[in-house]
Write an enzyme that holds these catalytic residues in place. Structure first.
Site, short mmCIF file in Angstrom:
data_model
loop_
_atom_site.label_atom_id
_atom_site.label_comp_id
_atom_site.label_asym_id
_atom_site.label_seq_id
_atom_site.Cartn_x
_atom_site.Cartn_y
_atom_site.Cartn_z
NE ARG A 184 -3.15 -3.01 0.36
CZ ARG A 184 -3.74 -3.68 -0.62
NH1 ARG A 184 -3.75 -3.22 -1.86
NH2 ARG A 184 -4.32 -4.83 -0.38
CE LYS A 303 -2.80 -8.73 8.62
NZ LYS A 303 -2.78 -8.08 7.29
CD GLU A 307 -6.28 -8.53 5.77
OE1 GLU A 307 -5.12 -8.11 5.73
OE2 GLU A 307 -7.27 -7.88 5.37
NE ARG A 340 -1.88 -3.71 12.37
CZ ARG A 340 -2.43 -3.99 11.21
NH1 ARG A 340 -2.50 -5.23 10.77
NH2 ARG A 340 -2.95 -3.03 10.47
NE ARG A 352 -12.80 -6.44 7.12
CZ ARG A 352 -12.07 -6.10 6.08
NH1 ARG A 352 -12.37 -6.57 4.88
NH2 ARG A 352 -11.05 -5.28 6.21
CE LYS A 376 -6.08 -1.91 9.68
NZ LYS A 376 -6.27 -2.43 8.32
CG ASP A 381 -8.96 -1.96 5.88
OD1 ASP A 381 -8.12 -1.38 6.55
OD2 ASP A 381 -8.68 -2.83 5.04
CD GLU A 409 -5.34 -0.44 1.74
OE1 GLU A 409 -4.86 -0.24 2.86
OE2 GLU A 409 -5.77 -1.55 1.36
CG HIS A 537 -14.65 -3.09 1.32
ND1 HIS A 537 -14.35 -3.84 0.22
CD2 HIS A 537 -13.73 -3.44 2.26
CE1 HIS A 537 -13.30 -4.61 0.48
NE2 HIS A 537 -12.91 -4.38 1.71
CD1 TRP A 558 -11.43 -9.24 2.55
CD2 TRP A 558 -10.28 -10.73 1.33
NE1 TRP A 558 -10.42 -9.74 3.34
CE2 TRP A 558 -9.69 -10.66 2.61
CE3 TRP A 558 -9.72 -11.61 0.39
CZ2 TRP A 558 -8.58 -11.42 2.98
CZ3 TRP A 558 -8.61 -12.36 0.75
CH2 TRP A 558 -8.05 -12.27 2.04
#
Ligand code: BDP
Length: 718
Positions: A184, A303, A307, A340, A352, A376, A381, A409, A537, A558
């Site tokens: 990113r 992390k 993912e 995280r 999510r 975050k 996200d 991003e 998203h 996603w």
């Protein structure tokens, strides 16, 4: 002026104008020209910076050329303590007898280890300016603050400033891979140049440290959160140590992301189970090795089980088990673990946005004292707009820190102006109501609400080896804004934009005001043309252009269609009791405000509700018309911004002015692309015409779908 004449002028004067390539960031130090500058000029003649440590030398190396440049006269430096009128004294009570003579003990104690005082004083009958701190690092921060004052504030013979940072740890997270690429990253390759280290040290590393220290940033996580185990091998630790050596005088400590399965990958252990004594011993030994090379190593950022990353759950253990095992390894050295909270699993039917809270809240109070949960700003996200993450204010016995994303991003990479201070302000000011009204995110994370002792903030960096560091000249403002807010999370976005513009682009007041306006409007414009009214998203795969129709992805969560849920009956994600009820993770009265369609703010509407196309909005328009209008408003802003930027030609040097103008052309094109994609696609469900004040797209949905990842026509795709 003809080119020949210009060349002659530089040749005669012996001064070469620095290229206006953006390299100097906000540390330009060109001579100030207005009446105010004259006043500063007459108040500073010499600097006295006693002490010969690397940090004191860094202060000297910064202040002398900076003040000479800014004030347009030669500033003499001396290390002895002789004072005259117009002396600037910098140091601590132990490096400077002049500072010691001022008896500042109590005032210095109040600003702590990293704070500083800047005062106009009379010492032995001389009028001097003093930058005093308890530590050399505090003095360095004071020096940078003083330079900022000279560039942005009226001169004063009556300075009385005391500053200290609100967060203990103010970090940049670099998602840099060992092969030089940056996850990113949109401004070139990694600054670290891993393959050249430790033999060759790029002088640019010093400029990175200066820039960070100029804002008070005191830590850098060097490698990607999607970590390669290799970063913990002796070879790479020596490289990290070389970086740490450059950063040390500037107070920037290095941190690393350990891959959870590193014991297996590096040394062939059979497991990475955090409760296995052999594994814990491996991490202790590895940590010893790191501290031997980097005595001021800051700690780990992790992390885990996210993912595809390994983590404690891979071995049937919990997040707390994993975090605490690593915490024990660094605790012996005063290090920290930032664990995280970006955790979500592809469980069918789950939301999510609710998963991190559900997974982690049961562990409130179970983390070791040197663990901080890094959360975050939003629950999904780094979308252009999200509500704040419900973990803030919900884990009172756990230390939490925000993670914001400086790299754009989801906001046009380095092609778009999106000044993020407004977004971070909105986030920090959000009221969690955890302990009643006024329980803002800021108060949760700065320790005031729950008394957490290790306070911290992280920003995912937007830097790279592009000559201008951030790809887009104006994206430098986001690095700057992050640092300023990490120091003082109460600063207004306007104040920050103003400082940055004055220091970086121009001192012409009218132009500063215009640029500040553009910056302050920019993020909302991006929200409007990308994902208005709480949509999220909607992007295509490289996270650049629109892809609301969805695209083949490994997981439903996603895919844009999972988030917008557009259908014939309406659009939006129902997170109320009739849907996933994620809204219940917020405290009252916020929960009810969000849950009730009639009180939910427009900006969050489709985040929490699935709303009929014909729903009447507060504006009196239908949802469909309002959606169209928001998209159009975003597009209109880009056209308007181009004109306003063009009008600044001649005020800002041609090199940077042209570069930004070019980017604005791309931004306008992209805004239209987003609008056309969103509206043409959603229209297949709403079946409504575009309102009169919205431009009719000049292309079909199929034509928009056929564009490539960056909006260029291509033969066949999708
Ligand atoms: C997402 C990014 C991905 C990161 C991930 C994270 O798309 O590249 O690895 O966040 O924060 O925003 O771990």
């Amino acid at each position: 002026m003809s080119i020949c004449f210009a060349v002659l002028l530089f040749a005669v004067s012996g001064v070469r104008a620095p290229a206006e390539d953006g390299y100097r960031l906000w540390m330009r130090y060109d001579t100030l020209a207005d009446a105010n500058a004259q006043a500063w000029r007459s108040s500073i003649n010499t600097v006295v910076i006693p002490g010969d440590s690397p940090t004191m030398r860094a202060i000297l190396a910064e202040l002398v050329p900076a003040l000479s440049g800014l004030l347009g006269k030669s500033i003499a430096a001396s290390a002895n303590n002789t004072l005259a009128d117009g002396t600037l004294v910098v140091g601590t009570p132990s490096t400077s007898s002049a500072i010691a003579s001022l008896q500042l003990r109590d005032a210095l104690a109040k600003v702590g280890d990293e704070g500083f005082l800047i005062r106009s004083e009379k010492i032995d009958g001389r009028s001097v300016t003093v930058i005093a701190a308890s530590t050399e690092l505090g003095a360095l921060y004071g020096a940078f603050h003083f330079l900022r004052l000279v560039q942005t504030q009226p001169a004063s013979g009556n300075l009385n400033i005391s500053e200290k940072p609100r967060f203990l740890f103010r970090l940049l997270n670099h998602w840099d891979n060992l092969d030089g690429s940056i996850e990113r990253g949109y401004a070139g390759q990694s600054l670290w140049k891993w393959n050249e280290l430790p033999g060759t040290i790029d002088p640019r590393l010093t400029d990175y440290a200066r820039a960070s220290a100029s804002l008070g940033i005191n830590g850098a996580v060097l490698n990607n959160v999607n970590a390669d185990a290799k970063s913990l091998t002796p070879e790479y630790l020596r490289k990290a140590a070389a970086i740490a050596d450059v950063f040390r005088p500037y107070g920037v400590r290095v941190y690393l992301v350990p891959r959870f399965s590193a014991p297996i990958e590096i040394d062939g252990l059979e497991t990475a189970d955090p409760l296995d004594p052999k594994v814990a011993a491996w991490w202790k030994a590895k940590t010893d090795e790191i501290y031997k090379l980097i005595p001021d190593f800051g700690g780990y950022l992790v992390k885990a089980n996210s993912e595809g990353q390994p983590g404690p759950m891979t071995y049937g253990r919990t997040h707390a088990d994993g975090a605490n095992m690593l915490a024990a390894a660094v605790a012996r050295y005063g290090g920290i673990v930032m664990w995280r909270a970006f955790i979500y699993d592809p469980v069918p039917g789950s939301d999510r946005a609710a998963e991190a809270y559900n997974t982690l809240k049961p562990f409130d109070g179970k983390f070791a004292p040197n663990v901080i949960l890094q959360v975050k700003n939003g629950p999904v996200d780094f979308m252009p707009r999200e509500p704040f993450h419900p973990i803030f204010g919900s884990m009172p016995h756990t230390q939490v820190m925000p993670e914001v994303q400086i790299t754009q991003e989801y906001l046009g990479h380095s092609n778009s102006i999106a000044f993020l201070a407004t977004m971070w302000r909105e986030f920090l000011d959000s009221d969690t109501y955890a302990k009643g009204p006024g329980s803002t995110v800021t108060r949760v994370v700065d320790g005031r609400l729950y008394g957490q002792t290790l306070t911290a903030i992280a920003g995912v960096a937007n830097t790279g080896d592009d000559r201008n560091w951030t790809g887009h000249h104006l994206a430098q403002a986001n690095w700057f804004a992050y640092g300023r807010l990490a120091w003082n999370p109460d600063m207004s976005a306007r104040e920050i934009a103003d400082e940055w513009t004055e220091m970086t682009l121009t001192h012409d007041r009218k132009s500063v005001d215009e640029i500040v306006r553009l910056l302050l409007e920019s993020r909302e414009a991006v929200v409007n043309y990308e994902m208005p009214l709480g949509l999220a998203h909607l992007m295509d795969n490289p996270h650049y252009g629109p892809g609301p129709w969805g695209y083949p992805v490994a997981r439903p969560d996603w895919s844009p269609v999972y988030y917008h849920r557009a259908a014939n009956d309406g659009i939006g994600f129902d997170r109320t009791a009739t849907g996933t009820n994620a809204v219940a993770q917020y405290h009252e009265p916020l929960r009810s405000r969000y849950a009730d369609l009639s009180t939910c703010p427009d900006d969050m509407l489709l985040w929490f509700h699935h709303v009929p196309w014909t729903y009447k909005m507060r504006s009196g328009r239908t949802l469909w018309d309002e959606l169209c209008l928001r998209y159009q408003r975003g597009v209109d802003w880009t056209g308007d911004a181009r004109k306003r930027w063009d009008a600044l030609a001649g005020i800002i040097d041609a090199e940077r002015h042209t570069a930004v103008a070019r980017k604005l052309v791309i931004q306008q094109r992209d805004a239209k692309w987003w609008r056309d994609a969103g509206l043409l696609y959603f229209q297949t469900f709403s079946k409504q015409p575009f309102p009169a004040d919205v431009d009719q797209p000049t292309r079909t949905l199929d034509e928009v779908k056929a564009l490539d990842d960056y909006g260029h026509p291509q033969k066949a795709k999708k």
